[in-house]
Motif scaffolding. Structure first.
Motif, mmCIF file in Angstrom:
data_model
loop_
_atom_site.group_PDB
_atom_site.id
_atom_site.type_symbol
_atom_site.label_atom_id
_atom_site.label_comp_id
_atom_site.label_asym_id
_atom_site.label_seq_id
_atom_site.Cartn_x
_atom_site.Cartn_y
_atom_site.Cartn_z
ATOM 1 N N HIS A 30 0.837 -1.056 -0.335
ATOM 2 C CA HIS A 30 -0.166 0.165 0.186
ATOM 3 C C HIS A 30 1.059 0.655 -0.030
ATOM 4 N N ASP A 31 1.492 1.350 -0.268
ATOM 5 C CA ASP A 31 2.675 2.498 -0.819
ATOM 6 C C ASP A 31 2.618 3.528 -1.520
ATOM 7 N N TYR A 32 1.329 3.567 -2.576
ATOM 8 C CA TYR A 32 0.772 4.277 -2.600
ATOM 9 C C TYR A 32 0.237 5.548 -1.787
ATOM 10 N N LEU A 33 0.266 4.721 -0.762
ATOM 11 C CA LEU A 33 -0.724 5.893 0.235
ATOM 12 C C LEU A 33 0.488 6.826 0.923
ATOM 13 N N LEU A 34 1.580 6.529 0.157
ATOM 14 C CA LEU A 34 2.807 7.987 0.319
ATOM 15 C C LEU A 34 2.500 9.797 -0.458
ATOM 16 N N LYS A 35 1.674 8.709 -1.528
ATOM 17 C CA LYS A 35 0.895 10.240 -2.117
ATOM 18 C C LYS A 35 -0.246 11.055 -2.197
ATOM 19 N N SER A 36 -0.600 10.111 -0.937
ATOM 20 C CA SER A 36 -2.052 10.506 -1.134
ATOM 21 C C SER A 36 -2.422 11.786 -0.520
ATOM 22 N N PRO A 37 -2.915 12.833 -1.224
ATOM 23 C CA PRO A 37 -3.601 14.074 0.058
ATOM 24 C C PRO A 37 -4.522 13.828 0.348
ATOM 25 N N ASN A 38 -4.529 12.736 1.351
ATOM 26 C CA ASN A 38 -6.148 12.697 2.341
ATOM 27 C C ASN A 38 -4.964 12.121 3.965
ATOM 28 N N LEU A 39 -3.961 12.210 3.795
ATOM 29 C CA LEU A 39 -3.077 12.115 5.230
ATOM 30 C C LEU A 39 -2.240 12.828 5.334
ATOM 31 N N THR A 40 -1.873 12.841 6.333
ATOM 32 C CA THR A 40 -0.544 13.639 7.209
ATOM 33 C C THR A 40 0.484 13.535 6.533
ATOM 34 N N GLU A 41 1.978 14.530 6.506
ATOM 35 C CA GLU A 41 2.920 14.111 6.682
ATOM 36 C C GLU A 41 3.157 12.963 7.388
ATOM 37 N N ALA A 42 2.817 13.348 8.951
ATOM 38 C CA ALA A 42 3.938 12.632 10.035
ATOM 39 C C ALA A 42 2.752 10.997 9.315
ATOM 40 N N GLN A 43 1.365 10.721 9.331
ATOM 41 C CA GLN A 43 1.118 9.741 8.749
ATOM 42 C C GLN A 43 1.693 8.979 7.500
ATOM 43 N N LYS A 44 2.397 9.208 6.845
ATOM 44 C CA LYS A 44 2.910 9.587 5.839
ATOM 45 C C LYS A 44 4.193 8.280 6.488
ATOM 46 N N GLY A 45 5.046 9.739 7.035
ATOM 47 C CA GLY A 45 6.526 9.345 7.949
ATOM 48 C C GLY A 45 6.253 8.232 8.950
ATOM 49 N N PHE A 70 -5.768 4.260 7.295
ATOM 50 C CA PHE A 70 -4.932 4.853 6.541
ATOM 51 C C PHE A 70 -5.182 4.539 4.858
ATOM 52 N N VAL A 71 -5.856 3.827 5.122
ATOM 53 C CA VAL A 71 -6.777 3.358 3.423
ATOM 54 C C VAL A 71 -7.400 3.980 3.354
ATOM 55 N N TYR A 72 -8.672 4.171 4.653
ATOM 56 C CA TYR A 72 -9.885 4.225 4.929
ATOM 57 C C TYR A 72 -10.213 5.928 4.921
ATOM 58 N N ARG A 73 -8.906 6.370 5.491
ATOM 59 C CA ARG A 73 -8.969 7.592 4.594
ATOM 60 C C ARG A 73 -8.535 8.137 3.598
ATOM 61 N N HIS A 74 -7.573 7.793 2.712
ATOM 62 C CA HIS A 74 -7.400 7.593 1.180
ATOM 63 C C HIS A 74 -8.073 8.070 0.758
ATOM 64 N N TYR A 75 -9.389 6.687 1.107
ATOM 65 C CA TYR A 75 -10.474 6.585 0.025
ATOM 66 C C TYR A 75 -11.611 7.518 0.150
ATOM 67 N N ASN A 76 -11.368 8.689 0.609
ATOM 68 C CA ASN A 76 -12.684 9.093 1.516
ATOM 69 C C ASN A 76 -13.569 9.116 2.090
ATOM 70 N N ASN A 77 -13.163 8.113 3.786
ATOM 71 C CA ASN A 77 -13.905 7.558 4.398
ATOM 72 C C ASN A 77 -14.682 6.577 3.742
ATOM 73 N N LYS A 78 -14.512 5.771 3.078
ATOM 74 C CA LYS A 78 -14.904 4.296 2.126
ATOM 75 C C LYS A 78 -14.483 3.771 3.235
ATOM 76 N N LYS A 79 -15.818 2.857 3.544
ATOM 77 C CA LYS A 79 -15.270 1.447 4.728
ATOM 78 C C LYS A 79 -14.919 0.671 3.820
ATOM 79 N N LEU A 80 -14.270 -0.772 4.421
ATOM 80 C CA LEU A 80 -12.882 -1.667 3.414
ATOM 81 C C LEU A 80 -13.495 -3.294 4.970
#
Length: 94
Positions: A30-45, A70-80
């Motif tokens: 799930h390294d695509y999360l590193l480019k997610s605009p929905n995550l903070t820099e702290a979360q990416k860290g 993180f996945v939940y936030r990336h997909y705009n709060n869509k449940k998984l």
């Protein structure tokens, strides 16, 4: 999908090392999360720390819950849905 089958080790230390490897591989998938605009820099860290094996043990213990968040936030709060197979293997072995 998560399979705990490989967590069948002879002692806690070995099991926890395998668990860390399992969590790290999930984060790498799930390294695509590193480019997610929905995550903070702290979360990416925190993601980077696990991928690069620089996280402390507590980060791994909470790693699955955080990855789900993180996945939940990336997909705009869509449940998984998370499927965990062989979840009882570490307990049976213990």
């Amino acid at each position: 999908f998560l399979d705990f089958k490989k967590l069948s080790q002879n002692n806690y230390k070995e099991m926890f090392e395998m668990f860390k490897t399992l969590i790290r591989r999930l984060y790498e998938e799930h390294d695509y999360l590193l480019k997610s605009p929905n995550l903070t820099e702290a979360q990416k860290g925190r993601i980077n720390a696990i991928i690069n094996e620089k996280a402390n043990d507590a980060s791994y213990k909470d790693g699955l819950r955080e990855l789900i968040e993180f996945v939940y936030r990336h997909y705009n709060n869509k449940k998984l849905i998370v499927l965990i197979d062989e979840y009882d293997v570490p307990f049976q072995r213990a």
